[in-house]
Design an enzyme around this catalytic site. Structure first.
Site, PDB file in Angstrom:
ATOM      1  N   LYS A   1      38.391  47.712  40.029  1.00 32.96           N
ATOM      2  CA  LYS A   1      37.026  47.725  40.535  1.00 32.96           C
ATOM      3  C   LYS A   1      37.003  47.234  41.985  1.00 32.96           C
ATOM      4  O   LYS A   1      37.775  46.354  42.349  1.00 32.96           O
ATOM      5  CB  LYS A   1      36.243  46.729  39.656  1.00 32.96           C
ATOM      6  CG  LYS A   1      34.770  46.880  39.702  1.00 32.96           C
ATOM      7  CD  LYS A   1      34.155  45.878  38.752  1.00 32.96           C
ATOM      8  CE  LYS A   1      33.151  45.061  39.527  1.00 32.96           C
ATOM      9  NZ  LYS A   1      32.420  44.124  38.686  1.00 32.96           N
TER      10      LYS A   1
ATOM     11  N   LYS B   1      36.330  33.482  34.652  1.00 30.21           N
ATOM     12  CA  LYS B   1      36.226  32.455  35.690  1.00 30.21           C
ATOM     13  C   LYS B   1      36.965  31.191  35.283  1.00 30.21           C
ATOM     14  O   LYS B   1      37.576  30.504  36.091  1.00 30.21           O
ATOM     15  CB  LYS B   1      34.752  32.117  35.980  1.00 30.21           C
ATOM     16  CG  LYS B   1      33.984  33.266  36.609  1.00 30.21           C
ATOM     17  CD  LYS B   1      33.556  32.919  38.032  1.00 30.21           C
ATOM     18  CE  LYS B   1      33.193  34.137  38.856  1.00 30.21           C
ATOM     19  NZ  LYS B   1      31.834  34.632  38.593  1.00 30.21           N
TER      20      LYS B   1
ATOM     21  N   LYS C   1      35.727  42.041  46.491  1.00 29.44           N
ATOM     22  CA  LYS C   1      36.127  41.294  47.681  1.00 29.44           C
ATOM     23  C   LYS C   1      37.441  40.550  47.471  1.00 29.44           C
ATOM     24  O   LYS C   1      38.322  40.546  48.317  1.00 29.44           O
ATOM     25  CB  LYS C   1      35.039  40.267  47.997  1.00 29.44           C
ATOM     26  CG  LYS C   1      34.467  40.439  49.370  1.00 29.44           C
ATOM     27  CD  LYS C   1      33.441  39.366  49.664  1.00 29.44           C
ATOM     28  CE  LYS C   1      32.456  39.218  48.531  1.00 29.44           C
ATOM     29  NZ  LYS C   1      31.587  38.079  48.597  1.00 29.44           N
TER      30      LYS C   1
END
Ligand code: TRP
Length: 330
Positions: free
Chosen positions: A194, A114, A197
């Protein structure tokens, strides 16, 4: 009655659910309901660690509750609650903060990711995310945590924090164990990453059969199988992984065999998958629609969840306060 072991898992209220979420952790969460005392939290404070729109938060929480109930979280069996409504989560997180070395948190893979993705939004909450997560779990003294495999490093950290707390202040918390779903990882339509979204490679739980077919028909299969007449390798095919998640043994065996001998093409195999997948999604979609039209009912369930969760959390905190020497005056 023997006291049931407790289960906790957290769900981020961050938009539409996809089939990766569904087979990864949700199915396990649903199946545990009969055997354990399950508490499932919509973790809104975790969702605040990345940029968010406060105008959309309330609706996201509502949608999340509806999604999980539609998929099979049964409020007569389990507690469904919103993290921010039980303040003991954050209260205990503070106490855990004081025994968690910063170096442990800097090592966490999701933090590193992140931080790289959003270098101008690296807040304390993002670093502290796993401590709040540990608190979510142990404020209920939960022993089992159904999650996807991406959460394993967080769970390991929870266990380290628990060991440290217990050794500093005396035995208080059991060490929670992760429990993975049967098919742990469905890749996205690209067959490479994976399902996520942000990568735009998902099949969502609320999509129509036509929409799903549009996506499945162009989804990547075994890249070595160039023509229908080439034999394929089911084990290297993401569509086959999806079959394992949605089809019964007969169809799985049929598709595997026919693929290996080039008996059927990828489109045929995908059509069988579509039928099986949609058979499972259709009732979820129906239930979802019904619940969305009944807001009061959904809020009542969350209120009740808050009450039941609070009772346990209050008890844990009084134990914790006594252990760390903080007395209450009443
Ligand atoms: N980190 C989890 C996720 O992103 C959500 C979560 C928060 C959680 N607290 C939890 C999961 C406690 C299990 C237990 O999916």
């Amino acid at each position: 009655m023997i006291a049931q072991k407790r289960v906790f898992s957290g769900i981020q209220p961050s938009g539409r659910l996809h089939v990766g979420n569904y087979v990864g952790a949700m199915r396990k969460m649903i199946s545990l309901q009969d055997e354990y005392y399950c508490i499932y939290g919509i973790v809104d404070y975790h969702a605040m660690t990345v940029r968010f729109d406060p105008k959309e938060m309330e609706e996201s929480i509502f949608d999340c509750a509806v999604d999980y109930m539609a998929a099979g979280i049964d409020p007569t069996k389990s507690v469904l609650m919103v993290q921010s409504t039980v303040s003991q989560h954050t209260e205990l997180a503070w106490i855990l903060n004081t025994i968690t070395p910063i170096s442990w948190l800097l090592r966490v893979p999701t933090f590193k990711e992140k931080r790289q993705q959003n270098p101008d939004y690296v807040n304390m909450g993002l670093l502290d995310y796993p401590v709040l997560m540990a608190s979510d779990i142990i404020v209920y003294k939960a022993e089992v945590v159904p999650v996807g495999d991406d959460q394993l490093p967080h769970l390991e950290l929870t266990r380290e924090i628990v060991r440290r707390f217990n050794s500093l202040f005396g035995y208080t918390f059991p060490e929670p164990k992760a429990m993975l779903g049967e098919v742990t990882r469905i890749l996205g339509l690209d067959g490479n990453f994976k399902m996520s979204k942000s990568l735009d490679n998902c099949i969502y739980l609320d999509e129509s059969k036509d929409e799903i077919w549009k996506k499945l028909s162009t989804a990547v299969t075994d890249v070595r199988r160039k023509r229908k007449t080439d034999p394929g390798n089911p084990e290297d095919c993401n569509i086959f992984t999806m079959h394992k998640a949605f089809s019964k043994k007969g169809d799985i065996d049929y598709c595997a065999h026919e693929c290996c001998v080039a008996g059927i093409g990828c489109l045929d195999c995908k059509k069988i998958l579509l039928e099986n997948m949609y058979k499972e999604l259709e009732p979820i979609q129906k239930k979802r629609h019904e619940l969305s039209c009944n807001r009061e009912h959904v809020y009542d369930i969350l209120k009740q969840g808050q009450k039941r969760a609070e009772e346990i959390a209050v008890e844990t905190m009084s134990d914790v306060h006594a252990k760390i020497g903080v007395k209450s005056f009443h």
